[in-house]
Design a protein around this motif. Structure first.
Motif, PDB file in Angstrom:
ATOM      1  N   LEU A  46     -40.441 -50.398  -4.488  1.00 28.96           N
ATOM      2  CA  LEU A  46     -39.011 -51.024  -4.484  1.00 28.96           C
ATOM      3  C   LEU A  46     -38.334 -50.855  -5.626  1.00 28.96           C
ATOM      4  CD1 LEU A  46     -37.482 -52.305  -2.235  1.00 28.96           C
ATOM      5  CD2 LEU A  46     -38.418 -54.404  -2.810  1.00 28.96           C
ATOM      6  N   VAL A  47     -38.727 -51.050  -6.926  1.00 29.70           N
ATOM      7  CA  VAL A  47     -37.835 -51.034  -8.099  1.00 29.70           C
ATOM      8  C   VAL A  47     -37.520 -49.575  -8.135  1.00 29.70           C
ATOM      9  CG1 VAL A  47     -38.176 -51.136 -10.537  1.00 29.70           C
ATOM     10  CG2 VAL A  47     -39.331 -52.614  -9.283  1.00 29.70           C
ATOM     11  N   ALA A  48     -38.168 -48.472  -7.933  1.00 28.29           N
ATOM     12  CA  ALA A  48     -37.726 -47.200  -7.881  1.00 28.29           C
ATOM     13  C   ALA A  48     -36.673 -47.013  -6.841  1.00 28.29           C
ATOM     14  CB  ALA A  48     -38.924 -46.378  -7.710  1.00 28.29           C
ATOM     15  N   LEU A  49     -36.657 -47.736  -5.761  1.00 28.66           N
ATOM     16  CA  LEU A  49     -35.698 -47.411  -4.938  1.00 28.66           C
ATOM     17  C   LEU A  49     -34.194 -48.210  -5.449  1.00 28.66           C
ATOM     18  CD1 LEU A  49     -37.003 -48.410  -1.417  1.00 28.66           C
ATOM     19  CD2 LEU A  49     -36.400 -46.049  -2.233  1.00 28.66           C
ATOM     20  N   LEU A  50     -34.436 -49.321  -5.961  1.00 28.20           N
ATOM     21  CA  LEU A  50     -33.143 -49.833  -6.586  1.00 28.20           C
ATOM     22  C   LEU A  50     -32.732 -49.158  -7.755  1.00 28.20           C
ATOM     23  CD1 LEU A  50     -34.601 -53.553  -6.243  1.00 28.20           C
ATOM     24  CD2 LEU A  50     -32.629 -52.495  -4.860  1.00 28.20           C
ATOM     25  N   ALA A  51     -33.573 -48.648  -8.449  1.00 27.82           N
ATOM     26  CA  ALA A  51     -33.230 -47.847  -9.710  1.00 27.82           C
ATOM     27  C   ALA A  51     -32.822 -46.296  -9.566  1.00 27.82           C
ATOM     28  CB  ALA A  51     -34.226 -47.826 -10.858  1.00 27.82           C
ATOM     29  N   ARG A  52     -32.731 -46.004  -8.177  1.00 26.14           N
ATOM     30  CA  ARG A  52     -32.625 -44.574  -7.789  1.00 26.14           C
ATOM     31  C   ARG A  52     -33.545 -43.462  -8.474  1.00 26.14           C
ATOM     32  NH1 ARG A  52     -27.264 -46.750  -9.122  1.00 26.14           N
ATOM     33  NH2 ARG A  52     -26.018 -47.093  -7.500  1.00 26.14           N
ATOM     34  N   GLY A  53     -34.652 -44.078  -8.773  1.00 26.29           N
ATOM     35  CA  GLY A  53     -35.678 -43.209  -9.380  1.00 26.29           C
ATOM     36  C   GLY A  53     -36.732 -42.659  -8.586  1.00 26.29           C
ATOM     37  N   HIS A  54     -37.244 -41.474  -8.777  1.00 24.54           N
ATOM     38  CA  HIS A  54     -38.287 -40.885  -8.052  1.00 24.54           C
ATOM     39  C   HIS A  54     -39.805 -41.634  -8.536  1.00 24.54           C
ATOM     40  CE1 HIS A  54     -35.396 -38.135  -6.759  1.00 24.54           C
ATOM     41  NE2 HIS A  54     -35.140 -37.560  -7.942  1.00 24.54           N
ATOM     42  N   CYS A  55     -40.874 -41.464  -7.629  1.00 21.82           N
ATOM     43  CA  CYS A  55     -42.008 -42.174  -8.094  1.00 21.82           C
ATOM     44  C   CYS A  55     -43.158 -41.379  -7.738  1.00 21.82           C
ATOM     45  CB  CYS A  55     -41.977 -43.478  -7.288  1.00 21.82           C
ATOM     46  SG  CYS A  55     -43.366 -44.361  -7.654  1.00 21.82           S
ATOM     47  N   LEU A  56     -44.222 -41.108  -8.545  1.00 21.52           N
ATOM     48  CA  LEU A  56     -45.391 -40.292  -8.492  1.00 21.52           C
ATOM     49  C   LEU A  56     -46.292 -41.469  -8.284  1.00 21.52           C
ATOM     50  CD1 LEU A  56     -46.889 -37.762  -8.425  1.00 21.52           C
ATOM     51  CD2 LEU A  56     -47.125 -37.798 -10.777  1.00 21.52           C
ATOM     52  N   LEU A  57     -47.214 -41.295  -7.133  1.00 23.71           N
ATOM     53  CA  LEU A  57     -48.216 -42.189  -6.986  1.00 23.71           C
ATOM     54  C   LEU A  57     -49.459 -41.448  -7.272  1.00 23.71           C
ATOM     55  CD1 LEU A  57     -47.121 -43.795  -3.488  1.00 23.71           C
ATOM     56  CD2 LEU A  57     -46.874 -44.744  -5.910  1.00 23.71           C
ATOM     57  N   GLU A  58     -50.351 -41.869  -8.249  1.00 23.37           N
ATOM     58  CA  GLU A  58     -51.445 -41.130  -8.537  1.00 23.37           C
ATOM     59  C   GLU A  58     -52.797 -41.872  -8.222  1.00 23.37           C
ATOM     60  OE1 GLU A  58     -53.054 -39.795 -12.823  1.00 23.37           O
ATOM     61  OE2 GLU A  58     -51.569 -38.693 -12.292  1.00 23.37           O
ATOM     62  N   GLY A  59     -53.611 -41.449  -7.371  1.00 27.02           N
ATOM     63  CA  GLY A  59     -54.953 -41.942  -7.035  1.00 27.02           C
ATOM     64  C   GLY A  59     -55.913 -41.228  -6.307  1.00 27.02           C
ATOM     65  N   VAL A  60     -57.063 -41.642  -6.149  1.00 28.19           N
ATOM     66  CA  VAL A  60     -58.091 -41.019  -5.256  1.00 28.19           C
ATOM     67  C   VAL A  60     -57.579 -40.996  -3.802  1.00 28.19           C
ATOM     68  CG1 VAL A  60     -59.796 -41.244  -7.056  1.00 28.19           C
ATOM     69  CG2 VAL A  60     -59.552 -42.859  -4.935  1.00 28.19           C
ATOM     70  N   PRO A  61     -58.204 -40.246  -2.946  1.00 31.00           N
ATOM     71  CA  PRO A  61     -57.895 -40.324  -1.635  1.00 31.00           C
ATOM     72  C   PRO A  61     -58.157 -41.624  -1.030  1.00 31.00           C
ATOM     73  CG  PRO A  61     -58.820 -38.079  -1.902  1.00 31.00           C
ATOM     74  CD  PRO A  61     -58.945 -39.031  -3.270  1.00 31.00           C
ATOM     75  N   GLY A  62     -57.477 -42.029   0.088  1.00 29.27           N
ATOM     76  CA  GLY A  62     -57.783 -43.155   0.698  1.00 29.27           C
ATOM     77  C   GLY A  62     -57.213 -44.351   0.333  1.00 29.27           C
ATOM     78  N   VAL A  63     -56.562 -44.740  -0.902  1.00 32.60           N
ATOM     79  CA  VAL A  63     -55.953 -45.769  -1.201  1.00 32.60           C
ATOM     80  C   VAL A  63     -54.750 -46.255  -0.841  1.00 32.60           C
ATOM     81  CG1 VAL A  63     -57.556 -45.819  -3.442  1.00 32.60           C
ATOM     82  CG2 VAL A  63     -55.370 -44.610  -3.222  1.00 32.60           C
ATOM     83  N   ALA A  64     -54.196 -45.788   0.285  1.00 35.78           N
ATOM     84  CA  ALA A  64     -52.840 -45.916   0.937  1.00 35.78           C
ATOM     85  C   ALA A  64     -51.744 -45.437   0.309  1.00 35.78           C
ATOM     86  CB  ALA A  64     -52.824 -47.598   1.232  1.00 35.78           C
ATOM     87  N   LYS A  65     -51.778 -44.288  -0.445  1.00 32.61           N
ATOM     88  CA  LYS A  65     -50.517 -43.856  -1.133  1.00 32.61           C
ATOM     89  C   LYS A  65     -49.778 -43.445  -0.209  1.00 32.61           C
ATOM     90  CE  LYS A  65     -52.791 -40.694  -3.469  1.00 32.61           C
ATOM     91  NZ  LYS A  65     -54.070 -40.928  -2.923  1.00 32.61           N
ATOM     92  N   THR A  66     -50.025 -42.455   0.704  1.00 37.24           N
ATOM     93  CA  THR A  66     -49.225 -42.061   1.764  1.00 37.24           C
ATOM     94  C   THR A  66     -48.719 -43.102   2.736  1.00 37.24           C
ATOM     95  OG1 THR A  66     -50.397 -39.955   1.760  1.00 37.24           O
ATOM     96  CG2 THR A  66     -48.925 -40.188   3.582  1.00 37.24           C
ATOM     97  N   LEU A  67     -49.649 -43.984   3.141  1.00 38.44           N
ATOM     98  CA  LEU A  67     -49.226 -44.996   4.043  1.00 38.44           C
ATOM     99  C   LEU A  67     -48.217 -45.857   3.675  1.00 38.44           C
ATOM    100  CD1 LEU A  67     -49.726 -46.390   6.696  1.00 38.44           C
ATOM    101  CD2 LEU A  67     -51.517 -47.723   5.594  1.00 38.44           C
ATOM    102  N   ALA A  68     -48.109 -46.266   2.215  1.00 37.98           N
ATOM    103  CA  ALA A  68     -47.442 -47.163   1.432  1.00 37.98           C
ATOM    104  C   ALA A  68     -46.058 -46.531   1.310  1.00 37.98           C
ATOM    105  CB  ALA A  68     -47.762 -47.420   0.113  1.00 37.98           C
ATOM    106  N   ALA A  69     -45.968 -45.051   1.059  1.00 30.24           N
ATOM    107  CA  ALA A  69     -44.572 -44.331   1.000  1.00 30.24           C
ATOM    108  C   ALA A  69     -44.039 -44.434   2.453  1.00 30.24           C
ATOM    109  CB  ALA A  69     -44.705 -43.093   0.450  1.00 30.24           C
TER     110      ALA A  69
END
Length: 342
Positions: A46-69
């Motif tokens: 949400l901070v990235a949205l407000l700051a007009r910035g792109h966000c890279l989520l880094e983690g192993v599979p299955g930790v809800a990165k895609t679902l969160a986005a």
């Protein structure tokens, strides 16, 4: 004059600010209905949205990165597209291309899936260099150039990318210049035992569906409100000192880091610290920036921009730990705000 003061419904600035804060809190709560735990990741998105910035989520599979986005895109509203990055992807698959029509003997421009408000680049490190290069103009200029014509992307626009940091089969490391385009690099850990049990209860039968809270127009007004968060000169000077400590660590009592840092963070880190700090301050209900806001976002803003020496990498030195060492060595200022300063 702030965005809250420009409301047409007659509400004063305090009522407008309270309404904006409630909307932001409601947005976070709606995402948390779907995502168990991962509060740090949700807040940074949400901070990235407000700051007009792109966000890279880094983690192993299955930790809800895609679902969160995808959940955040649903909650905020606007158009959304997901691109599954693969080794056989080509630039025209994402930005578009010219299509020849034999009937009219002419070419038409077929715009690619990047022309949305929210672009989810899933497993972004699986695409080759040409595709990564095609994203540079998209992320930096928010436009695409095809056949000599420039096509602006919708506003607001944000890239939410995911990657698996431990996999080496069929992946391509992101170029430094592209990593620098991301406002945040957020590490997403495994859930705790309590969170794992809640995931089992919540997601195994009938997973909850997020509801829409915002829309692109309201998000744009919140972004403008974040831009107007006041920054004291002492806080601005603190941001610069943090950045300079990564470029000349010996001058800030960090001689042990001089052999670990190959290249310090870029000026985008300076701008990113202020933009992300302003957005975080707004999310916390303030219209002024504190050093604590800067410190809270520093690791996510600066870590992926540091280039370490070969010896440091061989010794297993983590960029995030280097940033934390800088934070502990560079003292924050004591800023006292009063009504006249806001």
């Amino acid at each position: 004059m702030t965005v809250a003061e420009e409301r047409s419904d007659g509400s004063g600035p305090d009522e407008g600010a309270d309404a904006d804060l409630r909307l932001l809190q409601q947005s976070i709560a709606e995402v948390r209905r779907v995502i168990v735990g991962q509060d740090h990741m949700i807040e940074r998105l949400l901070v990235a949205l407000l700051a007009r910035g792109h966000c890279l989520l880094e983690g192993v599979p299955g930790v809800a990165k895609t679902l969160a986005a995808s959940t955040l895109a649903t909650v905020v509203g606007g158009t959304f597209a997901r691109i599954q990055f693969t080794p056989d992807l080509v630039p025209s698959d994402i930005v578009g291309t010219r299509v020849y029509h034999p009937s009219s003997e002419s070419f038409d421009i077929e715009l690619g899936p990047v022309f949305v408000n929210f672009l989810l680049a899933d497993e972004v490190n699986r695409a080759p260099a040409k595709v990564q290069s095609a994203l540079l103009e998209v992320m930096a200029e928010r436009q695409v150039t095809l056949a000599g014509r420039t096509h602006p992307l919708p506003r607001p626009f944000i890239v939410l990318a995911t990657q698996n940091p431990v996999e080496s089969e069929g992946v391509y490391p992101l170029p430094e210049v592209q990593r620098d385009r991301f406002l945040f690099r957020v590490r997403v850990p495994h859930p705790t035992a309590t969170e794992e049990l809640e995931i089992l209860h919540r997601m195994s039968v009938s997973p909850p569906l997020p509801g829409r809270v915002l829309d692109p127009a309201r998000l744009t007004s919140l972004q403008k409100l974040a831009d107007q968060v006041s920054v004291h000169q002492l806080v601005a000077d603190y941001v610069v000192r943090l950045v300079m400590a990564t470029r000349a660590p010996g001058e800030y009592g960090l001689r042990e880091l001089a052999e670990a840092i190959e290249i310090g963070v870029s000026p985008r880190a300076t701008l990113g610290l202020v933009a992300a700090g302003r957005a975080l301050a707004l999310l916390r209900g303030r219209d002024y920036l504190l050093p604590d806001d800067v410190r809270d976002v520093a690791v996510d803003v600066m870590g992926h921009r540091l280039m370490l020496t070969f010896d440091a990498l061989a010794d297993g030195v983590e960029p995030d730990e280097v940033v934390r060492r800088v934070l502990s060595a560079v003292p924050p200022p004591l800023v006292v705000w009063n009504q006249a300063q806001r």
